[in-house]
Design an enzyme around this catalytic site. Structure first.
Site, mmCIF file in Angstrom:
data_model
loop_
_atom_site.group_PDB
_atom_site.id
_atom_site.type_symbol
_atom_site.label_atom_id
_atom_site.label_comp_id
_atom_site.label_asym_id
_atom_site.label_seq_id
_atom_site.Cartn_x
_atom_site.Cartn_y
_atom_site.Cartn_z
ATOM 1 N N TYR A 160 -2.069 -1.192 10.392
ATOM 2 C CA TYR A 160 -2.016 -1.309 8.923
ATOM 3 C C TYR A 160 -0.685 -0.764 8.402
ATOM 4 C CZ TYR A 160 -3.932 -1.166 4.125
ATOM 5 O OH TYR A 160 -4.165 -1.365 2.785
ATOM 6 N N SER A 178 0.874 -1.186 0.000
ATOM 7 C CA SER A 178 0.000 0.000 0.000
ATOM 8 C C SER A 178 0.903 1.225 0.000
ATOM 9 C CB SER A 178 -0.846 -0.013 1.286
ATOM 10 O OG SER A 178 -1.483 1.236 1.501
HETATM 11 P P1 NAD Z 1 -11.347 -6.591 -0.189
HETATM 12 O O1 NAD Z 1 -11.972 -6.476 1.165
HETATM 13 O O2 NAD Z 1 -12.224 -6.488 -1.392
HETATM 14 O O3 NAD Z 1 -10.543 -7.964 -0.307
HETATM 15 C C1 NAD Z 1 -9.892 -8.567 0.773
HETATM 16 C C2 NAD Z 1 -9.712 -10.040 0.502
HETATM 17 O O4 NAD Z 1 -9.003 -10.603 1.609
HETATM 18 C C3 NAD Z 1 -11.031 -10.821 0.364
HETATM 19 O O5 NAD Z 1 -10.938 -11.774 -0.656
HETATM 20 C C4 NAD Z 1 -11.168 -11.523 1.715
HETATM 21 O O6 NAD Z 1 -11.869 -12.767 1.634
HETATM 22 C C5 NAD Z 1 -9.701 -11.755 2.067
HETATM 23 N N1 NAD Z 1 -9.516 -11.918 3.506
HETATM 24 C C6 NAD Z 1 -9.788 -11.010 4.485
HETATM 25 N N2 NAD Z 1 -9.549 -11.553 5.680
HETATM 26 C C7 NAD Z 1 -9.087 -12.832 5.461
HETATM 27 C C8 NAD Z 1 -8.676 -13.881 6.302
HETATM 28 N N3 NAD Z 1 -8.679 -13.768 7.638
HETATM 29 N N4 NAD Z 1 -8.300 -15.042 5.732
HETATM 30 C C9 NAD Z 1 -8.327 -15.196 4.389
HETATM 31 N N5 NAD Z 1 -8.689 -14.214 3.541
HETATM 32 C C10 NAD Z 1 -9.085 -13.054 4.078
HETATM 33 O O7 NAD Z 1 -10.217 -5.466 -0.176
HETATM 34 P P2 NAD Z 1 -9.168 -4.961 -1.283
HETATM 35 O O8 NAD Z 1 -9.215 -3.490 -1.268
HETATM 36 O O9 NAD Z 1 -9.314 -5.675 -2.571
HETATM 37 O O10 NAD Z 1 -7.797 -5.370 -0.568
HETATM 38 C C11 NAD Z 1 -6.840 -6.225 -1.127
HETATM 39 C C12 NAD Z 1 -5.457 -5.794 -0.681
HETATM 40 O O11 NAD Z 1 -5.167 -4.503 -1.218
HETATM 41 C C13 NAD Z 1 -5.270 -5.672 0.845
HETATM 42 O O12 NAD Z 1 -4.036 -6.226 1.224
HETATM 43 C C14 NAD Z 1 -5.283 -4.170 1.066
HETATM 44 O O13 NAD Z 1 -4.559 -3.801 2.208
HETATM 45 C C15 NAD Z 1 -4.636 -3.688 -0.210
HETATM 46 N N6 NAD Z 1 -4.865 -2.275 -0.519
HETATM 47 C C16 NAD Z 1 -6.115 -1.805 -0.811
HETATM 48 C C17 NAD Z 1 -6.298 -0.458 -1.108
HETATM 49 C C18 NAD Z 1 -7.649 0.135 -1.443
HETATM 50 O O14 NAD Z 1 -7.748 1.364 -1.558
HETATM 51 N N7 NAD Z 1 -8.678 -0.663 -1.650
HETATM 52 C C19 NAD Z 1 -5.195 0.406 -1.101
HETATM 53 C C20 NAD Z 1 -3.934 -0.104 -0.802
HETATM 54 C C21 NAD Z 1 -3.777 -1.446 -0.519
#
Ligand code: NAD
Length: 267
Positions: free
Chosen positions: A156, A143
Site C-alpha cells: 500500500y 493517502s
Molecule cells: P471502499 O472499500 O469503500 O471503496 C473502494 C472502491 O474501490 C469500491 O468502489 C470498490 O468497488 C473499488 N474496487 C476495489 N477493488 C477493485 C477492483 N479490482 N476493480 C475495480 N474497482 C475496485 O474504500 P475507500 O476507503 O472509500 O477507498 C477509496 C480510496 O481511498 C482508496 O484508494 C484508498 O486507498 C483511499 N484511502 C482511504 C482511506 C481511509 O481511511 N478510508 C485513507 C487514505 C486513502
C-alpha cells in the site's frame, strides 16, 4: 459555487466510500458522472440513485476490474464513447495489512495493480482528450501513506508513494496546456488520513477485538496513534475538496499532494 455543468467525470471505485462521496459532490456541482466499481446490482443501483439525488444531470455505471489492463482499456473506451473524460478521479483501491515478510504475494500484486498501475492506464487514456480540450482535472486519491509510512503496509505504501510521484510527472507534462480561461490541465493527489469507510473496517475490528469488542475505544486508539485532530475525515469532506480542485480557480494548482489528515504528516 463551482459549476461543472457540461463536464463528464469518471470516478473509479465510486460504488462506495470516498469515491461515492466524490461522485455525489461532483454531480451536485453539475457534472455528468460515470460511476465505476466492483459491485453487485443493488450497490450499483443505490449509488446511481444517490448521485442522481445529489443533482447530477446524467449518471451511468461502467464496470471493469482494475487488476486487468484489458478491462481498463475497455472501461476507458466506453466512457470516452459516453462523452469523454474531463475529470478523472482515480479512487479505486484496496488494502491488506501484514508484516512484509508475511505479506502474501498475491496481495502485493493486487494492491500494486489496483492502487498504482490502474491509475497509469486510466490517465494514459484520458489525458489526450483533456489536452485537446484545454481543460482537464486528474484527482488521484493517494493517502497519508503516499507521504509517510506505517508498519505492515508495504504494498500500500509503495503504491501510494508511486502514485504521488507519477502524478507529479503527469502534472509537469501537462502544465502548459490550456489557459486560465479554459481551466488548464492539472493533476493532483488528495492524501487522506483515517476516513470513515469500509476499507479501514478490518483495522478497526482487529483493535476492537484486542479491547474486548469496544469499537469506540478501537477508533480512538487508531486516531490517537496518528491523527492529532482526533477526528475522522468524512468522505464528504474529500468530495468538497475534489470539487474545488476541479474549479477554474484551481487552474494553477498542479503536481501537489494535499494531506487531509488532521495533522498526521505535520508531525
Ligand atoms: P471502499 O472499500 O469503500 O471503496 C473502494 C472502491 O474501490 C469500491 O468502489 C470498490 O468497488 C473499488 N474496487 C476495489 N477493488 C477493485 C477492483 N479490482 N476493480 C475495480 N474497482 C475496485 O474504500 P475507500 O476507503 O472509500 O477507498 C477509496 C480510496 O481511498 C482508496 O484508494 C484508498 O486507498 C483511499 N484511502 C482511504 C482511506 C481511509 O481511511 N478510508 C485513507 C487514505 C486513502
Amino acid at each position: 459555487m463551482t459549476d461543472l455543468t457540461g463536464k463528464t467525470a469518471l470516478v473509479t471505485g465510486s460504488t462506495s466510500g470516498i469515491g461515492l462521496a466524490i461522485a455525489e459532490a461532483l454531480g451536485a456541482a453539475g457534472a455528468r458522472i460515470a460511476l465505476h466499481g466492483l459491485a453487485g446490482d443493488m450497490e450499483i443501483h443505490d449509488a446511481t440513485e444517490r448521485v442522481r439525488a445529489a443533482g447530477s444531470p446524467e449518471v451511468a455505471f461502467f464496470g471493469g476490474d482494475m487488476r486487468n489492463p484489458e478491462r481498463i482499456h475497455e472501461l476507458m473506451a466506453a466512457v470516452d464513447a459516453w462523452g469523454g473524460v474531463d475529470i478523472l478521479v482515480n479512487n479505486a483501491g484496496i488494502q491488506h495489512t501484514a508484516p512484509t515478510t508475511e505479506m502474501p504475494d498475491d496481495k502485493w500484486e493486487a494492491i500494486i495493480a489496483i492502487n498504482l498501475s490502474a491509475c497509469f492506464h486510466t490517465m494514459k487514456a484520458a489525458l489526450p482528450g483533456m489536452a485537446a480540450r484545454g481543460y482537464g482535472r486528474v484527482v488521484n486519491i493517494a493517502s497519508t501513506h503516499g507521504l509517510v509510512a506505517s508498519k505492515e503496509k508495504a504494498p500500500y505504501v509503495a503504491a501510494k508513494h508511486g502514485l504521488v510521484g507519477m502524478t507529479k510527472v503527469v502534472a509537469l507534462e501537462h502544465a502548459a496546456l490550456g489557459d486560465a480561461a479554459s481551466g488548464g490541465v492539472t493533476a493532483n493527489c488528495i492524501c487522506p488520513g483515517w476516513t470513515e469507510t469500509a476499507l479501514i473496517e478490518p483495522q478497526i475490528e482487529a483493535r476492537a477485538k484486542a479491547r474486548g469488542g469496544d469499537r469506540t475505544a478501537a477508533i480512538a486508539d487508531l486516531l490517537s496513534e496518528k491523527q492529532p485532530s482526533q477526528r475522522m475525515t468524512s468522505p464528504a469532506d474529500l468530495g468538497a475538496l475534489a470539487v474545488w480542485l476541479c474549479s477554474p480557480a484551481a487552474h494553477n494548482i498542479t503536481g501537489v499532494a494535499i494531506p487531509v489528515d488532521g495533522g498526521w504528516t505535520a508531525q
